[in-house]
Every structure is written in structure tokens, then in C-alpha cells.
Design a protein around this motif. Sequence first.
Motif, PDB file in Angstrom:
ATOM      1  N   ASP B 277       0.754  -1.432  -0.081  1.00  0.00           N
ATOM      2  CA  ASP B 277      -0.011  -0.235   0.003  1.00  0.00           C
ATOM      3  C   ASP B 277       0.943   1.077   0.018  1.00  0.00           C
ATOM      4  OD1 ASP B 277      -2.384  -1.221  -0.004  1.00  0.00           O
ATOM      5  OD2 ASP B 277      -2.837  -0.916   2.174  1.00  0.00           O
ATOM      6  N   LYS B 278       1.819   1.181   0.955  1.00  0.00           N
ATOM      7  CA  LYS B 278       2.696   2.436   1.144  1.00  0.00           C
ATOM      8  C   LYS B 278       3.505   2.843  -0.281  1.00  0.00           C
ATOM      9  CE  LYS B 278       4.452   4.821   4.812  1.00  0.00           C
ATOM     10  NZ  LYS B 278       4.682   4.721   6.475  1.00  0.00           N
ATOM     11  N   LEU B 279       4.197   1.520  -0.710  1.00  0.00           N
ATOM     12  CA  LEU B 279       4.880   1.544  -1.756  1.00  0.00           C
ATOM     13  C   LEU B 279       4.133   2.196  -3.197  1.00  0.00           C
ATOM     14  CD1 LEU B 279       7.803   0.706  -2.137  1.00  0.00           C
ATOM     15  CD2 LEU B 279       7.243  -1.584  -2.858  1.00  0.00           C
ATOM     16  N   GLU B 280       3.132   1.647  -3.204  1.00  0.00           N
ATOM     17  CA  GLU B 280       2.200   2.036  -4.318  1.00  0.00           C
ATOM     18  C   GLU B 280       1.786   3.697  -4.114  1.00  0.00           C
ATOM     19  OE1 GLU B 280      -1.341  -0.562  -5.099  1.00  0.00           O
ATOM     20  OE2 GLU B 280      -2.262   1.093  -5.966  1.00  0.00           O
ATOM     21  N   ARG B 281       1.574   4.203  -2.995  1.00  0.00           N
ATOM     22  CA  ARG B 281       0.986   5.376  -3.121  1.00  0.00           C
ATOM     23  C   ARG B 281       2.525   6.240  -3.091  1.00  0.00           C
ATOM     24  NH1 ARG B 281      -1.672   5.834   2.721  1.00  0.00           N
ATOM     25  NH2 ARG B 281      -0.664   3.749   2.579  1.00  0.00           N
ATOM     26  N   LYS B 282       3.429   5.657  -2.864  1.00  0.00           N
ATOM     27  CA  LYS B 282       4.950   6.626  -2.890  1.00  0.00           C
ATOM     28  C   LYS B 282       5.136   6.596  -4.558  1.00  0.00           C
ATOM     29  CE  LYS B 282       9.214   6.390  -0.219  1.00  0.00           C
ATOM     30  NZ  LYS B 282       9.806   5.491   0.544  1.00  0.00           N
ATOM     31  N   LEU B 283       4.954   5.425  -5.233  1.00  0.00           N
ATOM     32  CA  LEU B 283       5.357   5.541  -6.651  1.00  0.00           C
ATOM     33  C   LEU B 283       4.387   6.632  -7.265  1.00  0.00           C
ATOM     34  CD1 LEU B 283       6.061   1.636  -7.222  1.00  0.00           C
ATOM     35  CD2 LEU B 283       7.640   3.370  -7.340  1.00  0.00           C
ATOM     36  N   SER B 306       3.809  -0.124 -26.860  1.00  0.00           N
ATOM     37  CA  SER B 306       3.031  -1.038 -26.500  1.00  0.00           C
ATOM     38  C   SER B 306       2.901  -0.718 -24.573  1.00  0.00           C
ATOM     39  CB  SER B 306       3.310  -2.762 -26.307  1.00  0.00           C
ATOM     40  OG  SER B 306       3.981  -3.154 -25.270  1.00  0.00           O
ATOM     41  N   PRO B 307       1.736  -1.248 -24.081  1.00  0.00           N
ATOM     42  CA  PRO B 307       1.705  -0.841 -22.485  1.00  0.00           C
ATOM     43  C   PRO B 307       2.944  -1.681 -21.912  1.00  0.00           C
ATOM     44  CG  PRO B 307      -0.341  -1.391 -23.402  1.00  0.00           C
ATOM     45  CD  PRO B 307       0.552  -1.507 -24.454  1.00  0.00           C
ATOM     46  N   TYR B 308       3.236  -2.507 -22.252  1.00  0.00           N
ATOM     47  CA  TYR B 308       4.259  -3.304 -21.622  1.00  0.00           C
ATOM     48  C   TYR B 308       5.632  -2.815 -21.866  1.00  0.00           C
ATOM     49  CZ  TYR B 308       0.369  -6.251 -21.440  1.00  0.00           C
ATOM     50  OH  TYR B 308      -0.979  -6.749 -21.369  1.00  0.00           O
ATOM     51  N   ARG B 309       6.078  -2.451 -22.982  1.00  0.00           N
ATOM     52  CA  ARG B 309       7.201  -1.482 -23.231  1.00  0.00           C
ATOM     53  C   ARG B 309       7.379  -0.232 -22.347  1.00  0.00           C
ATOM     54  NH1 ARG B 309       8.017  -5.585 -25.268  1.00  0.00           N
ATOM     55  NH2 ARG B 309       8.666  -5.764 -23.146  1.00  0.00           N
ATOM     56  N   MET B 310       6.161   0.394 -22.271  1.00  0.00           N
ATOM     57  CA  MET B 310       5.870   1.417 -21.300  1.00  0.00           C
ATOM     58  C   MET B 310       6.280   0.932 -19.863  1.00  0.00           C
ATOM     59  SD  MET B 310       3.895   4.775 -21.308  1.00  0.00           S
ATOM     60  CE  MET B 310       3.867   5.883 -19.934  1.00  0.00           C
ATOM     61  N   VAL B 311       5.949  -0.088 -19.509  1.00  0.00           N
ATOM     62  CA  VAL B 311       5.953  -0.294 -17.996  1.00  0.00           C
ATOM     63  C   VAL B 311       7.406  -0.891 -17.745  1.00  0.00           C
ATOM     64  CG1 VAL B 311       5.854  -2.517 -16.596  1.00  0.00           C
ATOM     65  CG2 VAL B 311       3.563  -1.488 -17.542  1.00  0.00           C
ATOM     66  N   GLU B 312       8.088  -1.495 -18.957  1.00  0.00           N
ATOM     67  CA  GLU B 312       9.698  -1.662 -18.791  1.00  0.00           C
ATOM     68  C   GLU B 312      10.325  -0.328 -18.513  1.00  0.00           C
ATOM     69  OE1 GLU B 312      11.388  -5.041 -21.188  1.00  0.00           O
ATOM     70  OE2 GLU B 312      11.504  -3.199 -22.186  1.00  0.00           O
ATOM     71  N   GLU B 313       9.891   0.648 -19.066  1.00  0.00           N
ATOM     72  CA  GLU B 313      10.570   2.091 -19.036  1.00  0.00           C
ATOM     73  C   GLU B 313      10.475   2.548 -17.578  1.00  0.00           C
ATOM     74  OE1 GLU B 313      10.156   5.300 -21.775  1.00  0.00           O
ATOM     75  OE2 GLU B 313      10.181   3.712 -23.516  1.00  0.00           O
ATOM     76  N   LEU B 314       9.197   2.512 -17.110  1.00  0.00           N
ATOM     77  CA  LEU B 314       8.880   2.915 -15.712  1.00  0.00           C
ATOM     78  C   LEU B 314       9.678   2.037 -14.803  1.00  0.00           C
ATOM     79  CD1 LEU B 314       5.126   3.556 -16.053  1.00  0.00           C
ATOM     80  CD2 LEU B 314       6.800   5.358 -15.746  1.00  0.00           C
ATOM     81  N   GLU B 315       9.758   0.934 -15.172  1.00  0.00           N
ATOM     82  CA  GLU B 315      10.442  -0.149 -13.891  1.00  0.00           C
ATOM     83  C   GLU B 315      11.840   0.243 -13.839  1.00  0.00           C
ATOM     84  OE1 GLU B 315       9.793  -4.116 -15.238  1.00  0.00           O
ATOM     85  OE2 GLU B 315      10.635  -4.965 -13.513  1.00  0.00           O
ATOM     86  N   ARG B 316      12.421   0.566 -14.918  1.00  0.00           N
ATOM     87  CA  ARG B 316      13.919   1.109 -14.748  1.00  0.00           C
ATOM     88  C   ARG B 316      14.243   2.173 -13.700  1.00  0.00           C
ATOM     89  NH1 ARG B 316      14.159   1.807 -20.648  1.00  0.00           N
ATOM     90  NH2 ARG B 316      14.063  -0.276 -21.538  1.00  0.00           N
ATOM     91  N   LEU B 317      13.038   2.855 -13.551  1.00  0.00           N
ATOM     92  CA  LEU B 317      13.164   3.946 -12.644  1.00  0.00           C
ATOM     93  C   LEU B 317      13.230   3.586 -11.145  1.00  0.00           C
ATOM     94  CD1 LEU B 317      10.672   6.722 -13.992  1.00  0.00           C
ATOM     95  CD2 LEU B 317      13.173   6.716 -14.094  1.00  0.00           C
ATOM     96  N   VAL B 318      12.993   2.273 -10.850  1.00  0.00           N
ATOM     97  CA  VAL B 318      12.887   1.744  -9.311  1.00  0.00           C
ATOM     98  C   VAL B 318      13.834   0.787  -9.288  1.00  0.00           C
ATOM     99  CG1 VAL B 318      11.167   0.822  -7.798  1.00  0.00           C
ATOM    100  CG2 VAL B 318       9.948   1.933  -9.822  1.00  0.00           C
ATOM    101  N   THR B 319      14.765   1.064  -8.591  1.00  0.00           N
ATOM    102  CA  THR B 319      15.726   0.047  -8.148  1.00  0.00           C
ATOM    103  C   THR B 319      15.529  -0.487  -6.833  1.00  0.00           C
ATOM    104  OG1 THR B 319      17.050   1.878  -7.474  1.00  0.00           O
ATOM    105  CG2 THR B 319      17.524   0.956  -9.830  1.00  0.00           C
ATOM    106  N   VAL B 320      15.712  -2.050  -6.943  1.00  0.00           N
ATOM    107  CA  VAL B 320      15.477  -2.639  -5.571  1.00  0.00           C
ATOM    108  C   VAL B 320      16.961  -3.583  -5.686  1.00  0.00           C
ATOM    109  CG1 VAL B 320      14.324  -4.280  -4.033  1.00  0.00           C
ATOM    110  CG2 VAL B 320      13.082  -2.671  -5.768  1.00  0.00           C
ATOM    111  N   GLU B 321      17.749  -3.457  -4.785  1.00  0.00           N
ATOM    112  CA  GLU B 321      18.990  -4.105  -4.813  1.00  0.00           C
ATOM    113  C   GLU B 321      18.663  -5.609  -4.413  1.00  0.00           C
ATOM    114  OE1 GLU B 321      21.892  -3.017  -5.961  1.00  0.00           O
ATOM    115  OE2 GLU B 321      20.753  -1.135  -6.246  1.00  0.00           O
TER     116      GLU B 321
END
Lengths: 130, 321
Positions: B277-283, B306-321
Motif C-alpha cells: 500500500d505504502k509503496l504504491e502510494r509512494k510510486l 505497447s503498454p508493456y514497453r512503457m511499463v519496462e521504462e517505468l520499471e527502470r526508474l525503480v531500483t531494488v538491490e
Amino acid sequence: MAKKIRVLVAKPGLDGHDRGAKVVANALRDAGMEVIYTGLHQTPEMIAEAAVQEDVDVVGLSILSGAHLTMFPRIIELLKKQEAEHIKVFGGGIIPAEDVEKLESMGVAKVFGPGTDTRDIIKYLKQEFE
Amino acid sequence: MGGMRDIGALLERFGEGKTAAAARLITILEEGGDGAERVMDTIFARTSGAYRIGFTGPPGAGKSTLVYRLAKLFRQKEHEIGIIAVDPTSPFSGGALLGDRIRMQKLSEDPKIFVRSLASRGSLGGISNCTDEVADLLDAFGKDLIIIETVGVGQSELEIAEKSHTVVVILVPESGDGIQAMKAGLMEIGDIFVMNKADHPDAVLAAREIENSLRLKDIPEGNWQPPVLLTSALEETGMEDVIREIENHRRWLEERDLFEEKRRLILRSRVRDAFMDKLERKLWHDSSITRILESRIGEVYDGRLSPYRMVEELERLVTVE
């Protein structure tokens, strides 16, 4: 989550007609409020206890029996006893005009007589409690 | 209302056992946010593992009446009871008519019982999003038995199974035939099945249908075998059987250390839910994410991306080690 107005609609005493209470409860729900309805034949003690547990902003009493001068002050007193004087009490029903002032001096927030437009009740509650 | 200083004072009065303070704190939990977190930080350490029983089943099955009868019997056994009764919020007006108390009127006369009606407020699993938190609060308030009654809208109401130690599914002869009973969902979460309205001429037959479909499930030996009970909440018959089976199920869980295991599972899913919940709000509040979303959504709309390529781009902004 934003603040919701919570209202307890209650029928104290022995009168068995709850059409009015139900009409008001439905109108308040449709106006986006959370309405707790507890049914017929409630004692003042039951109403006050339910109001406290439910942490409502306001209790709406529907009284058609003529017992309003007994019921209203009793419930206000019980709320105070439970340290819940922040819960306001309003009401409606068959209440003679000359009693309205008396009730207000006893601490009743507002009295709505027969024929009241439900929009006026909604407007009043939103003004006071939103 | 709901200011931080008020919360301190409320928690103090809560500690003194004041009902009005407990009720106020529940409202703060319902509103969520920082206030709710502050309350939980204090409350959580004061919980003592109250037993949680979930009641679910279709509308009009008699859940509230049954809960009322059972609560009265549990009181005779010296339990202190918290009841959470959930009713639906209108998705159109945001309002709700909470009517479960009508069937429980007499409980308001007993100060050892705390009944709170919650509106579902947009949650679809049949309970309110803050059910866990409210149950914790009632636990910390000294209630050793928490009864949770779900909205009662149908077969998708399964969240209750993650919130309770024992789930009681209440059905009525009109609930449907054996095929309904074999469908996934409600039938899989019940630890105890209650066929209410036993005064109905078809009740015995309907109970047998449930028994048959449970038998088809082929529950391995050594596992809990859900009993099917006949009750009439109206005529007050069969209530003792329900109490006995709830106690049996509790003992069964405790003897196998499943009680603790269940608690671990419940807490793990709570941490996960709260974290997500918290993560979602933050993002969604992150400006680099919303900027890309706003600037490139047009390409998705035109069919160039495509929506999925867009998601890929957004995903690159989020890093989880």
C-alpha cells in the motif's frame, strides 16, 4: 481516507412507526454518510451505548410518541456520563412548536418538524459535521 | 479532530478502559494515514492474541442474529467480546446503511461487549481494509474473543479466512444445490458450516448436500474435517453445537501448534499488504514516474508503444538491490 459523517438514527421508546426514520436514514446514506440504524423500541441506555461504541458525530432521534421531553435530555445526560459530550443530538417527529425551544435549551442541537425536506437535514449535517 | 496531541490523550483514556476513547481510536484507524500508524504503534504491543472468529455467508442467511445468540452464550463463559460487523459502502454515493446492530440490540446493554459497525469503504473482499487493525484495538482493549461478520455478498468473500482462526460459513436452504456448493470459494474457507433456518422444510436435505460435497473434497486423514451443523437462530436451536465446534476447532489448532503458525501467516500477510500500500502510494506520487507517464501515454494511445514497453521504462526508474 477522508472524514465521513457518521450518524446513528434511533427510535427510542414504545412507538412503532419507523417510516420517517427510514426515509431520513436512506436520504443520509445517499448523501454519502455512514448511517447506523438500530431499529425500534430502544431504551435511552441502548442508544447512548451504541452511539459511543460507533463513535458517531451525531444521533438523530425520531419520536412520535410525545415522550421527547423525557428522551432527549436523558440521552444527552447518558452521553455526558460516558465522556462523549462531543456527540451531538438532533431529532424530529411529532414535536409541538412550543417544545422546540425547551428542547434546544436542554442541549438538543436541532429539531426538524413534519414535512421537512430531507435536503435541509443533509445541508444542516454537512454544515455542522463535515 | 484526529490531531497528534489528541491521539496521545485518547490513548491514555483508552488505557483507563474508556469506551468513548476506544471508539474514537477506531475512527482514526478507519481514516488511515499517520494517525492510524501512530495508534497501531502503541496498540500492537498491548494485544494478547485474542481468538478471532469470522462469520460469512450470503445476505439474509442470519449472520447477525446468529452472532447475537452466540455472543450471549459466550458471555456466560466469561469471555469479553468484540464484534466487528461490516456492511457495504455504496460505490455511487460513498454512503452506507449499517444495520447489523438491529439484530444485536440487546448486546448494547452489556458493557463487556463492544460492537462496531464498519462500512466496507471500497474494499471488495467482504471486510473493511482496517478490520485487522480494529481487531487489534479491541484485543488491546481487553476483549479475548473477536467476532468478525462479513458483508455477505457472495463467493468472492474470502479475505476473512486470512483474518480469523476459525471461519464459520452460514448457509440457508435457499443458498443453492450441490453444484453451488462445489464451486470454488466460500466452500473452501469454512472450518464449520452452519445450515441456518433449520425450521425450513428443506434444511435437512440442504445440509446433506453440503456434507456430500465436503466428502467429495477428500480431505486427508488427520486434517480438520469441517462439521455441518443445523441451527435456527430464530428458534434458538443448535447454538450450543456451534459453540462446541468452535471450541473443538480452537483446541485442534492449539494441539498442533497451528494456532501460532496461523498467527505468523496472518502477520506476514499484513506486513506485505501494508508495505505494498505504502509503496504504491509512494510510486504514484513520484514526479519522475508521473512525468514519463504523462509525456508518453499518447504514444500508447496512438499504438506506437505497447503498454508493456512503457511499463519496462517505468520499471527502470525503480531500483531494488
